[in-house]
Enzyme design. Structure first.
Site, PDB file in Angstrom:
ATOM      1  N   LEU A 126       0.952  -1.237  -0.092  1.00  0.00           N
ATOM      2  CA  LEU A 126      -0.049  -0.098   0.088  1.00  0.00           C
ATOM      3  C   LEU A 126       0.706   1.256  -0.065  1.00  0.00           C
ATOM      4  O   LEU A 126       1.073   2.200  -0.932  1.00  0.00           O
ATOM      5  CB  LEU A 126      -1.009   0.032   1.121  1.00  0.00           C
ATOM      6  CG  LEU A 126      -1.847   1.227   1.303  1.00  0.00           C
ATOM      7  CD1 LEU A 126      -2.953   1.371   0.309  1.00  0.00           C
ATOM      8  CD2 LEU A 126      -2.676   1.003   2.662  1.00  0.00           C
ATOM      9  N   GLU A 155       5.992  -3.736  -4.911  1.00  0.00           N
ATOM     10  CA  GLU A 155       6.782  -3.276  -3.716  1.00  0.00           C
ATOM     11  C   GLU A 155       7.644  -2.196  -3.906  1.00  0.00           C
ATOM     12  O   GLU A 155       8.269  -2.023  -4.946  1.00  0.00           O
ATOM     13  CB  GLU A 155       7.505  -4.270  -3.055  1.00  0.00           C
ATOM     14  CG  GLU A 155       6.946  -5.198  -1.765  1.00  0.00           C
ATOM     15  CD  GLU A 155       6.865  -4.319  -0.449  1.00  0.00           C
ATOM     16  OE1 GLU A 155       7.221  -3.105  -0.490  1.00  0.00           O
ATOM     17  OE2 GLU A 155       5.923  -4.674   0.223  1.00  0.00           O
TER      18      GLU A 155
HETATM   19 MG    MG Z   1       5.725   0.291   0.942  1.00  0.00          MG
END
Ligand code: MG
Ligand code: BG6
Length: 216
Positions: free
Chosen positions: A11, A170
């Site tokens: 996120l 990521e």
């Molecule tokens: Mg991150």
């Protein structure tokens, strides 16, 4: 034939840029304890859990606190952080993120969130994309921090896809390592010089496409 059956997204730093809010809250805490906290130090906390982040900050400030005191400090920081993310709006979604997650769904690829943040749900609600994910695994659902693959393995399991058929997006080195440790492909969001272990590194999800999944 594309073998990727699930895309798992971190996120913070991938879907939204919350680093600035974490920075402000940690800096306020450090200043309240009598020392400063720099943006360079904040960089080192990307993907690092709240508890571990505090340990590092106290270490950098040369301060020792008991476990009970650390809990109070971590809660204090989180209260300030939550006050800020409470104001987040859909226009804070990083360029291309919403579009790429949606294009995965359109292509029949499962989507999952795999984040260390215990505030994931609140952020997804504020930016209005909870429904874009088939599964949401956050810091409340895992006991081992990245680079342990737990968060991503749980994501894969939740959407019923084998790790080898998953790709993780990521921005943190520990997150890339977690994906690889879990037997998954990893796409780094950031700089190739930093995310050296990723299968592919892009500057943001606006540079990603379903076609590029074939090249991994
Ligand atoms: Mg991150
Ligand atoms: C990660 C962030 O996603 O979540 C870290 O990159 C943060 O900076 C960690 O410390 C935990 O987040 P939270 O919201 O549970 O304090």
């Amino acid at each position: 034939m594309n073998s990727i059956k699930a895309c798992i997204f971190d996120l913070d730093g991938v879907i939204v840029d919350t680093a600035v809010y974490h920075y402000k809250a940690w800096k306020r805490l450090a200043n309240s304890l009598g020392f400063d906290f720099t943006e360079e130090q904040n960089e080192k906390l990307k993907g690092v859990s709240r508890v571990r982040s505090l340990e590092l900050i106290l270490q950098w400030g040369g301060i020792t606190k008991t476990a009970a005191e650390q809990e109070v400090l971590a809660t204090e920081k989180n209260t300030w952080y939550v006050e800020m993310i409470n104001h987040m709006k859909p226009d804070e979604i990083l360029p291309g993120a919403k579009e790429f997650v949606q294009s995965c769904r359109d292509a029949g690829i499962k989507t999952a969130l795999g984040s260390a943040s215990k505030n994931s749900m609140m952020i997804l609600e504020k930016i209005g994309i909870v429904d874009l994910f088939d599964a949401i695994i956050d810091g409340n659902k895992v006991s081992k921090a990245k680079p342990d693959p737990e968060v991503f393995l749980k994501g894969a399991e939740a959407v019923g896809v084998a790790p080898a058929d998953c790709v993780v997006f990521e921005d943190a080195i520990a997150g890339i390592q977690a994906a690889i440790a879990g037997g998954m492909k990893a796409v780094g969001i950031g700089s190739p010089e930093v995310l050296t272990e990723a299968n592919l590194v892009i500057s943001g999800l606006d540079k990603m496409s379903i076609e590029k999944l074939d090249e991994l």
